[in-house]
Design an enzyme around this catalytic site. Sequence first.
Site, PDB file in Angstrom:
ATOM      1  N   HIS A  55      -5.962   1.800  -3.767  1.00 48.40           N
ATOM      2  CA  HIS A  55      -4.987   1.274  -2.812  1.00 48.40           C
ATOM      3  C   HIS A  55      -4.546  -0.109  -3.250  1.00 48.40           C
ATOM      4  O   HIS A  55      -5.132  -0.711  -4.141  1.00 48.40           O
ATOM      5  CB  HIS A  55      -5.586   1.231  -1.401  1.00 48.40           C
ATOM      6  CG  HIS A  55      -6.789   0.335  -1.292  1.00 48.40           C
ATOM      7  ND1 HIS A  55      -6.825  -0.772  -0.487  1.00 48.40           N
ATOM      8  CD2 HIS A  55      -8.004   0.375  -1.904  1.00 48.40           C
ATOM      9  CE1 HIS A  55      -8.002  -1.360  -0.587  1.00 48.40           C
ATOM     10  NE2 HIS A  55      -8.744  -0.689  -1.446  1.00 48.40           N
TER      11      HIS A  55
ATOM     12  N   CYS B 205       0.811  -1.217   0.000  1.00 47.46           N
ATOM     13  CA  CYS B 205       0.000   0.000   0.000  1.00 47.46           C
ATOM     14  C   CYS B 205       0.847   1.272   0.000  1.00 47.46           C
ATOM     15  O   CYS B 205       0.608   2.184  -0.787  1.00 47.46           O
ATOM     16  CB  CYS B 205      -1.005  -0.007   1.148  1.00 47.46           C
ATOM     17  SG  CYS B 205      -0.279  -0.028   2.805  1.00 47.46           S
TER      18      CYS B 205
ATOM     19  N   HIS C 296      -2.853   0.949   7.067  1.00 49.29           N
ATOM     20  CA  HIS C 296      -3.054   0.781   5.630  1.00 49.29           C
ATOM     21  C   HIS C 296      -3.313   2.163   5.057  1.00 49.29           C
ATOM     22  O   HIS C 296      -3.947   3.005   5.697  1.00 49.29           O
ATOM     23  CB  HIS C 296      -4.246  -0.143   5.367  1.00 49.29           C
ATOM     24  CG  HIS C 296      -4.482  -0.421   3.935  1.00 49.29           C
ATOM     25  ND1 HIS C 296      -3.641  -1.200   3.174  1.00 49.29           N
ATOM     26  CD2 HIS C 296      -5.472  -0.006   3.097  1.00 49.29           C
ATOM     27  CE1 HIS C 296      -4.094  -1.280   1.942  1.00 49.29           C
ATOM     28  NE2 HIS C 296      -5.207  -0.560   1.874  1.00 49.29           N
TER      29      HIS C 296
END
Length: 190
Positions: A133, A70, A121
Amino acid sequence: MIGRCGWIYSLLALAFLLGGCASSESITSSPSESLDLDADAVDRDLRTLAAEWEGTPYRLGGTSPRGIDCSGFTEHAFDKLFGMDLPRTTDGQVQQGSTITTQELQPGDLVFFRPTNRKQHVGIYLSDGEFVHASTSEGVTVSALDNAYWQRRYWTARRILSDQSLAASDAEENRDNSLTGTPPPSRPGW
């Protein structure tokens, strides 16, 4: 008395200094004179990048089309689309820019989550409640912020792109379409 060569060197030095001052002023500008960001163009460029990377598998520490994580994806996107260097990790990225609420989200803002199986994240907000993402289960993908999973794990958002941060670089020139402190723990409302 300065000789003929001395005068020429003096004039060249003066021209160099004046030229240097002029170019310095054109690079440095106040926030009110800074580059205007076009939210539609940022969204379009991010969606193009998302489509090019769609399905690229998630790989912890990865930074290539064979696998990317990510923070690697956000780092890559900001470098290629905006010519900006972000820290490589989510820990570093969450300390950049300024904290914003979900009501203030604009294309290019970073959105952070605290999933149950990982510490953090990160994704990049697009528009219309969506973000791109590198998902552990789907690879690079576009997801909705109001999805129950992401809504429960939402942590914070950061504005990295601003007129001031882009004043010294022209986003149009840095675009490459051939691409194959700690924030508060409070959770803004939806």
